[in-house]
Design an enzyme around this catalytic site. Structure first.
Site, mmCIF file in Angstrom:
data_model
loop_
_atom_site.group_PDB
_atom_site.id
_atom_site.type_symbol
_atom_site.label_atom_id
_atom_site.label_comp_id
_atom_site.label_asym_id
_atom_site.label_seq_id
_atom_site.Cartn_x
_atom_site.Cartn_y
_atom_site.Cartn_z
ATOM 1 N N GLY A 292 0.855 -1.185 0.000
ATOM 2 C CA GLY A 292 0.000 0.000 0.000
ATOM 3 C C GLY A 292 0.889 1.231 0.000
ATOM 4 C CB CYS A 361 -7.654 23.607 19.709
ATOM 5 S SG CYS A 361 -8.270 24.963 18.722
ATOM 6 C CD GLU A 362 -5.701 17.617 20.709
ATOM 7 O OE1 GLU A 362 -4.725 17.081 21.284
ATOM 8 O OE2 GLU A 362 -6.872 17.473 21.051
HETATM 9 C C1 LIG Z 1 -2.258 -2.289 5.713
HETATM 10 C C2 LIG Z 1 -2.209 -3.579 5.056
HETATM 11 C C3 LIG Z 1 -1.426 -3.748 3.915
HETATM 12 C C4 LIG Z 1 -0.545 -2.670 3.344
HETATM 13 O O1 LIG Z 1 0.463 -2.266 4.194
HETATM 14 P P1 LIG Z 1 1.540 -1.191 3.686
HETATM 15 O O2 LIG Z 1 2.440 -0.997 4.821
HETATM 16 O O3 LIG Z 1 0.787 0.043 3.348
HETATM 17 O O4 LIG Z 1 2.211 -1.781 2.496
HETATM 18 C C5 LIG Z 1 -1.497 -4.975 3.295
HETATM 19 N N1 LIG Z 1 -2.253 -5.985 3.773
HETATM 20 C C6 LIG Z 1 -3.002 -5.838 4.871
HETATM 21 C C7 LIG Z 1 -3.834 -6.962 5.342
HETATM 22 C C8 LIG Z 1 -2.996 -4.651 5.554
HETATM 23 O O5 LIG Z 1 -3.734 -4.523 6.659
#
Ligand SMILES: *Cc1c(COP(=O)(O)O)cnc(C)c1O
Length: 435
Positions: A292, A361-362
């Site tokens: 991701g 406001c933190e």
């Molecule tokens: C968050 C997540 C990812 C991606 O993680 P990254 O660190 O953004 O690459 C992949 N698989 C699952 C099940 C996740 O929860």
């Protein structure tokens, strides 16, 4: 600030991304603004697709959409030929609205609602990743009731302690995700899934955490999972066709981050999986990964306008920007670090350390604790790099701030892919009980 993808400094000393001058972007679209370098994302997708391959193993790359998702992003991912991992009805709905190929959707989550499971089954998603015994029972009932067939993976916890922040580590033994491969009853459970007439058991999933830099953690994960596959073969005669190793590949935020060289690492990982499968005498599974962050993080830059600056009685220098923890919670949430620059004065010499903070406001509303910049003036633009992942997707309306717009930039052209929220958006769900 390290420049990524198509980022450059133009002849006017301005930061340029995708051939667009950030100063012009700020005046056209306003600030705060998320700028996304489309070419950079496409490039990352291609690196994954081209290097996560092997002659002897089947492979697949799935984009973990929780890092950054909207309809344009779904279309980009589909266009690059990646699959999509979603973890909620909202993410699934976005994918459906973007007409993402259903069979390439993987549905995750440790507590999928019944309504979400129905939605996934009715829309015929490619795989549902079962998190726990309880969820299996619910899914089994749903599929039986509506006479549907689904293909599933089981999320397991292989007990790997990857070194990363506690909040983003997922496979310590007390983690909330998946069922442990060491648990009593895990074999009976998998046999039960395998025997369910409406549920087709395809394989296993594990995801050890996020922002990981050690190749060893992923190699260990693969080894432990293969051994577990072998014992499933031996003990209950269940065949595991798919091994999903999750995501978590670390990226550069600051100089202290040293990302893995993916192409050479994948070559090694896949050949080890092939070799170890042969040694164990199991049929090598298809291998899947779910990056991701490492697809989108470096492609995103947030642009802010400087308001006031302040030096405290004790001598600390603050620069206040027009965004906040509401558009980037990561520094406050887990001490995440970023690099900064003055986007309209890229060639000015950095002089002093500034704390870059937002308007919430933190006291914890800090984007950068201390970063060297030329002295900022009201109206200057501060750019924050590597904000493509877990920024927009974690954005909130704290202090009733409106969420920024998102623009994709490429070849000198910018297009809005998410509009800036308005004050009307802020009150749209409020019910006036007097009127
Ligand atoms: C968050 C997540 C990812 C991606 O993680 P990254 O660190 O953004 O690459 C992949 N698989 C699952 C099940 C996740 O929860």
């Amino acid at each position: 600030m390290k420049l990524f993808g198509t980022m450059e400094i133009n002849s006017e000393g301005h930061l340029e991304i995708g051939g667009c001058d950030s100063v012009s972007l700020a005046s056209e679209y306003g600030t705060p603004l998320y700028i996304v370098d489309e070419k950079n994302i496409r490039n990352r997708c291609r690196i994954y697709k081209e290097s996560f391959t092997s002659e002897s193993l089947q492979t697949e790359v799935i984009y973990a959409s929780k890092a950054f998702l909207n309809i344009a992003m779904c279309k980009l991912i589909a266009n690059e030929g990646l699959s999509l991992d979603v973890v909620s009805g909202g993410e699934l709905y976005t994918a459906i609205k973007a007409d993402f190929p259903r069979q390439k959707i993987y549905f995750h989550g440790n507590n999928k609602l019944e309504s979400e499971l129905y939605m996934a089954v009715e829309n015929n998603v490619g795989r549902i990743i079962i998190d726990n015994v309880n969820e299996f029972k619910v899914l089994s009932t749903i599929t039986k009731n509506i006479g549907a067939k689904v293909e599933v993976l089981l999320r397991v916890n292989p007990g790997i302690e990857a070194y990363t922040h506690e909040y983003i580590s997922t496979t310590k033994s007390d983690s909330k995700f998946g069922e442990s491969i060491f648990a009593d009853g895990i074999y009976d459970f998998i046999k039960e899934i395998n025997d369910d007439p409406n549920i087709s058991f395809k394989g296993l999933h594990s995801h050890i955490g996020s922002q990981i830099f050690e190749e060893g953690s992923f190699l260990e994960q693969a080894t432990v999972m293969l051994k577990f596959i072998k014992s499933l073969n031996n003990k209950i005669g269940v065949q595991v066709n798919e091994l999903n190793l999750g995501g978590g590949f670390g990226i550069y935020y600051t100089e202290s981050d040293d990302p893995i060289d993916l192409p050479s690492f994948f070559e090694r990982l896949l050949s080890e999986i092939d070799e170890q499968s042969n040694l164990l005498g199991i049929i090598p599974p298809k291998v899947l990964i779910e990056p991701g962050r490492s697809i989108v993080a470096n492609a995103g830059t947030t642009l802010y306008k400087v308001g006031s600056t302040k030096t405290t009685y004790s001598g600390k220098n603050y620069v206040f920007v027009d965004g906040s923890m509401a558009d980037n919670i990561r520094p406050a949430l887990y001490g995440a670090k970023h690099e900064f620059c003055l986007a309209n004065r890229m060639n000015d010499k950095a002089e002093k350390d500034f704390a870059i903070t937002g308007k919430c406001c933190e006291s914890g509303d800090i984007l950068g604790k201390s970063f060297k910049l030329a002295k900022p003036n009201r109206g200057d633009l501060v750019a924050v790099s590597s904000t493509g992942a877990y920024n927009y997707s974690m954005a909130s309306n704290y202090n009733r701030l409106t969420k920024p717009a998102v623009v994709f930039v490429k070849d000198g052209k910018a297009k809005i892919v998410v509009r800036r929220e308005t004050y009307e958006d802020i009150i749209k769900n409020d019910v006036d009980i007097e009127g």
